[in-house]
Scaffold this motif. Structure first.
Motif, mmCIF file in Angstrom:
data_model
loop_
_atom_site.group_PDB
_atom_site.id
_atom_site.type_symbol
_atom_site.label_atom_id
_atom_site.label_comp_id
_atom_site.label_asym_id
_atom_site.label_seq_id
_atom_site.Cartn_x
_atom_site.Cartn_y
_atom_site.Cartn_z
ATOM 1 N N PRO A 1 -44.557 -2.706 8.888
ATOM 2 C CA PRO A 1 -43.886 -2.716 10.201
ATOM 3 C C PRO A 1 -43.896 -4.099 10.861
ATOM 4 C CG PRO A 1 -45.219 -0.746 9.985
ATOM 5 C CD PRO A 1 -45.528 -1.595 8.781
ATOM 6 N N GLU A 2 -45.006 -4.828 10.753
ATOM 7 C CA GLU A 2 -45.033 -6.170 11.363
ATOM 8 C C GLU A 2 -44.000 -7.085 10.701
ATOM 9 O OE1 GLU A 2 -48.407 -8.722 10.726
ATOM 10 O OE2 GLU A 2 -47.821 -10.051 12.378
ATOM 11 N N MET A 3 -43.846 -6.946 9.380
ATOM 12 C CA MET A 3 -42.858 -7.774 8.677
ATOM 13 C C MET A 3 -41.436 -7.481 9.167
ATOM 14 S SD MET A 3 -44.289 -7.744 4.784
ATOM 15 C CE MET A 3 -45.893 -8.444 4.355
ATOM 16 N N ILE A 4 -41.148 -6.203 9.414
ATOM 17 C CA ILE A 4 -39.815 -5.842 9.924
ATOM 18 C C ILE A 4 -39.607 -6.499 11.294
ATOM 19 C CG2 ILE A 4 -38.326 -3.944 10.715
ATOM 20 C CD1 ILE A 4 -38.746 -3.869 7.691
ATOM 21 N N GLN A 5 -40.621 -6.393 12.131
ATOM 22 C CA GLN A 5 -40.512 -6.922 13.487
ATOM 23 C C GLN A 5 -40.326 -8.447 13.503
ATOM 24 O OE1 GLN A 5 -43.090 -4.931 16.073
ATOM 25 N NE2 GLN A 5 -41.941 -5.645 17.837
ATOM 26 N N VAL A 6 -41.182 -9.138 12.766
ATOM 27 C CA VAL A 6 -41.131 -10.604 12.777
ATOM 28 C C VAL A 6 -39.854 -11.112 12.085
ATOM 29 C CG1 VAL A 6 -42.289 -12.708 11.976
ATOM 30 C CG2 VAL A 6 -43.633 -10.833 12.938
ATOM 31 N N SER A 7 -39.484 -10.502 10.950
ATOM 32 C CA SER A 7 -38.288 -10.984 10.232
ATOM 33 C C SER A 7 -37.015 -10.688 11.031
ATOM 34 C CB SER A 7 -38.200 -10.362 8.841
ATOM 35 O OG SER A 7 -38.112 -8.949 8.920
ATOM 36 N N THR A 8 -37.014 -9.614 11.799
ATOM 37 C CA THR A 8 -35.856 -9.319 12.652
ATOM 38 C C THR A 8 -35.701 -10.416 13.706
ATOM 39 O OG1 THR A 8 -36.098 -6.944 12.309
ATOM 40 C CG2 THR A 8 -34.836 -7.617 14.241
ATOM 41 N N GLN A 9 -36.822 -10.839 14.283
ATOM 42 C CA GLN A 9 -36.723 -11.909 15.290
ATOM 43 C C GLN A 9 -36.314 -13.241 14.672
ATOM 44 O OE1 GLN A 9 -39.992 -12.067 18.085
ATOM 45 N NE2 GLN A 9 -39.056 -10.367 19.207
ATOM 46 N N VAL B 1 -29.968 -16.897 27.251
ATOM 47 C CA VAL B 1 -31.000 -16.712 26.217
ATOM 48 C C VAL B 1 -31.252 -17.993 25.432
ATOM 49 C CG1 VAL B 1 -30.748 -14.200 25.952
ATOM 50 C CG2 VAL B 1 -29.263 -15.738 24.634
ATOM 51 N N ILE B 2 -30.303 -18.946 25.502
ATOM 52 C CA ILE B 2 -30.528 -20.275 24.924
ATOM 53 C C ILE B 2 -30.059 -21.293 25.952
ATOM 54 C CG2 ILE B 2 -29.880 -21.922 23.105
ATOM 55 C CD1 ILE B 2 -29.477 -19.503 21.235
ATOM 56 N N ARG B 3 -30.949 -22.238 26.245
ATOM 57 C CA ARG B 3 -30.630 -23.303 27.200
ATOM 58 C C ARG B 3 -31.042 -24.623 26.551
ATOM 59 N NH1 ARG B 3 -30.275 -22.396 32.742
ATOM 60 N NH2 ARG B 3 -31.485 -20.489 32.661
ATOM 61 N N ASP B 4 -30.157 -25.625 26.611
ATOM 62 C CA ASP B 4 -30.434 -26.916 25.966
ATOM 63 C C ASP B 4 -30.850 -26.734 24.502
ATOM 64 O OD1 ASP B 4 -29.909 -28.222 28.400
ATOM 65 O OD2 ASP B 4 -31.974 -27.884 29.059
ATOM 66 N N GLY B 5 -30.212 -25.803 23.828
ATOM 67 C CA GLY B 5 -30.473 -25.604 22.399
ATOM 68 C C GLY B 5 -31.760 -24.877 22.067
ATOM 69 N N ARG B 6 -32.467 -24.370 23.086
ATOM 70 C CA ARG B 6 -33.749 -23.690 22.842
ATOM 71 C C ARG B 6 -33.736 -22.256 23.358
ATOM 72 N NH1 ARG B 6 -37.240 -28.152 21.872
ATOM 73 N NH2 ARG B 6 -39.081 -26.838 21.674
ATOM 74 N N LEU B 7 -34.299 -21.359 22.546
ATOM 75 C CA LEU B 7 -34.417 -19.962 22.961
ATOM 76 C C LEU B 7 -35.335 -19.849 24.175
ATOM 77 C CD1 LEU B 7 -34.716 -18.455 19.426
ATOM 78 C CD2 LEU B 7 -33.226 -17.494 21.180
ATOM 79 N N THR B 8 -34.908 -19.055 25.152
ATOM 80 C CA THR B 8 -35.724 -18.887 26.361
ATOM 81 C C THR B 8 -36.580 -17.618 26.299
ATOM 82 O OG1 THR B 8 -34.012 -17.583 27.464
ATOM 83 C CG2 THR B 8 -33.916 -19.965 27.789
ATOM 84 N N THR B 9 -36.328 -16.762 25.299
ATOM 85 C CA THR B 9 -36.942 -15.430 25.320
ATOM 86 C C THR B 9 -38.180 -15.277 24.442
ATOM 87 O OG1 THR B 9 -35.286 -14.812 23.672
ATOM 88 C CG2 THR B 9 -34.838 -14.195 25.946
ATOM 89 N N ILE B 10 -38.290 -16.108 23.386
ATOM 90 C CA ILE B 10 -39.467 -16.013 22.508
ATOM 91 C C ILE B 10 -39.965 -17.422 22.180
ATOM 92 C CG2 ILE B 10 -38.792 -13.831 21.388
ATOM 93 C CD1 ILE B 10 -37.971 -15.706 18.937
ATOM 94 N N ASP B 11 -41.184 -17.507 21.687
ATOM 95 C CA ASP B 11 -41.723 -18.786 21.213
ATOM 96 C C ASP B 11 -41.348 -18.910 19.732
ATOM 97 O OD1 ASP B 11 -43.259 -20.843 20.139
ATOM 98 O OD2 ASP B 11 -44.982 -20.431 21.443
ATOM 99 N N LEU B 12 -40.250 -19.613 19.448
ATOM 100 C CA LEU B 12 -39.698 -19.634 18.094
ATOM 101 C C LEU B 12 -40.662 -20.254 17.075
ATOM 102 C CD1 LEU B 12 -37.374 -18.959 16.220
ATOM 103 C CD2 LEU B 12 -36.318 -21.149 16.806
ATOM 104 N N GLY B 13 -41.363 -21.310 17.486
ATOM 105 C CA GLY B 13 -42.301 -21.966 16.567
ATOM 106 C C GLY B 13 -43.349 -20.993 16.050
#
Ligand SMILES: [Zn+2]
Length: 453
Positions: free
Chosen positions: A102-110, A423-435
């Protein structure tokens, strides 16, 4: 209290309205999650609660992805599956996917959604058809809600394993009664039929070579009783045609019709090998197609006759397909490949840049059976993307900035708005920590490959 958002001074604003207007120095005025006005900046309100200056940007309706398997972003470029055709490729990957969690589904979806969103996509479908180790479609739905993407979650399934003449190993298939029960639960829990819906459920057995005729038929009747859409893979390559002939004594299109799988509420992925009778059937029944050019090239499936389908009146949307057969999930890159591949197959006038963009916007909306996305006009959902034309890839191409988006290096967005939310400002996602998501994704990808050894 409603909230207003104004995007103004766009270099060009592509509306995809009935006249396909492109507005210089264009603007969009949004109230909450809906577009209220579109026109030249001078003719719209000059202020709003938030104002975004779109000078030097092309503004487009958010792109729509109609076919994906997001979990596959954990298995990109897997060495054993790099060089096979569809059936061989699947056979190498099923044992790896059998260890998904389940964690793999969640993380890979994001991860997959982040890549799509950064490349201009605002609505996506995802076809999840493998549920080992307690994985559920709820895992994808939660991930989508957190990242803020408009989502059509397709409850896929496989029920015919190798022991019954199917392609997948027995340990990754489910019982048909369980599949139907879970599908109904998901529709009742999550499906939103209203305009501007952020979440819809789709009934989606994986393919004719991994489920029974009964499940195809029962899925169609369940979908129709709830008013939800149907989706599967069809006529992907020559082996797929041979299987259909041998097993059902029918072409894939005949089989689809026989199972009740045609209509405005049905769309099929690929259809590379759809014959003329199938094209006519799909046109007059308003059955949709998800065209996935990169995947078709990667697996050497062939060139889908998209020009012919469009001329016949078939609804065609664009799909990146799963990340194990692309192995990119870049939506604007897929638009570019759609244009280029039609030219390889059918000549330089087979598809223009604007026609490719139309397939990825209006085409996708039609295929997903929606009238509220795919164009920038009053009453539509506020799904809007902006591309900065000052980047290196567009240098020298500004005679026609709209065509440049498709002809030149596939760009990422500077800004993306989904359902009225930035949801993206100045080329960066505002909703999650992508790194953080990418780091976890890579750890899980190695763990998944290791588990199959
Ligand atoms: Zn697929």
């Amino acid at each position: 209290m409603s909230k207003t958002l104004l995007i103004k001074n766009a270099n060009v604003l592509v509306t995809m309205n009935e006249q396909r207007e492109e507005i210089s120095n264009g603007a969009v005025f949004i109230r909450d999650n809906v577009i209220e006005q579109v026109g030249p900046s001078a003719t719209l309100p000059q202020t709003a609660d938030e104002v975004i200056d779109a000078s030097h940007h092309v503004v487009l309706p958010g792109l729509i992805n109609t076919h994906h398997h997001m979990y596959q972003s954990l298995t990109r470029a897997v060495p054993a599956a790099q060089n096979g055709e569809l059936f061989n490729w699947l056979t190498n990957l099923y044992p790896i996917w059998a260890n998904l969690t389940p964690e793999m589904i969640q993380v890979s979806t994001q991860t997959a959604m982040a890549e799509l969103m950064l490349s201009g996509c605002t609505t996506s479908s995802d076809h999840l058809y493998i549920y080992p180790n307690g994985c559920r479609l709820d895992d994808s739905l939660e991930a989508a809600q957190e990242i803020g993407m408009r989502f059509h979650a397709a409850r896929g399934s496989m029920s015919v394993g190798q022991s019954k003449g199917g392609l997948p190993p027995d340990r990754v298939v489910e019982q048909e009664a369980d599949i139907l029960r879970d599908t109904q639960r998901l529709i009742e829990t999550y499906h939103d039929a209203e305009r501007h819906a952020m979440q819809r459920i789709v009934v989606a057995p994986c393919s004719p070579f991994s489920v029974s005729r009964d499940l195809m038929r029962e899925s169609a009747s369940m979908a129709r009783s709830f008013g939800v859409s149907l989706h599967t893979h069809l006529a992907e390559n020559v082996n797929d045609i041979a299987y259909s002939r041998e097993k059902f004594n029918m072409t894939p299109a005949e089989y689809a019709e026989d199972c009740g799988w045609v209509g405005h509420d049905v769309w099929h992925a690929h259809c590379v090998q759809l014959d003329d009778a199938g094209i006519n059937l799909f046109a007059h029944t308003h059955t949709g197609i998800a065209h996935c050019p990169c995947s078709n090239m990667r697996l050497a499936s062939g060139i889908a006759p998209i020009r012919k389908m469009l001329d016949a009146g078939v609804s065609v949307g664009l799909g990146v397909d799963g990340c194990a057969s692309n192995d990119s999930g870049h939506m604007m890159a897929e638009v570019r490949q759609a244009m280029l591949l039609q030219r390889v197959g059918f000549g330089p006038d087979a598809m223009t840049a604007r026609q490719a963009l139309e397939v990825a916007t209006l085409g996708g909306a039609k295929v997903l059976n929606r009238d509220d996305i795919g164009a920038l006009k009053p009453g539509m959902s506020a799904d809007i993307v902006m591309f900065d034309v000052r980047q290196i890839g567009f240098a020298g191409a500004l005679h026609d900035p709209v065509a440049a988006l498709v002809f030149c290096t596939p760009p990422n967005v500077a800004c993306s708005i989904i359902n009225g939310r930035v949801v993206i400002r100045d080329g960066r996602l505002t909703t999650i920590d992508l790194g953080q998501v990418i780091e976890r994704h890579n750890t899980l990808a190695f763990a998944l490959a290791e588990a199959a050894r």
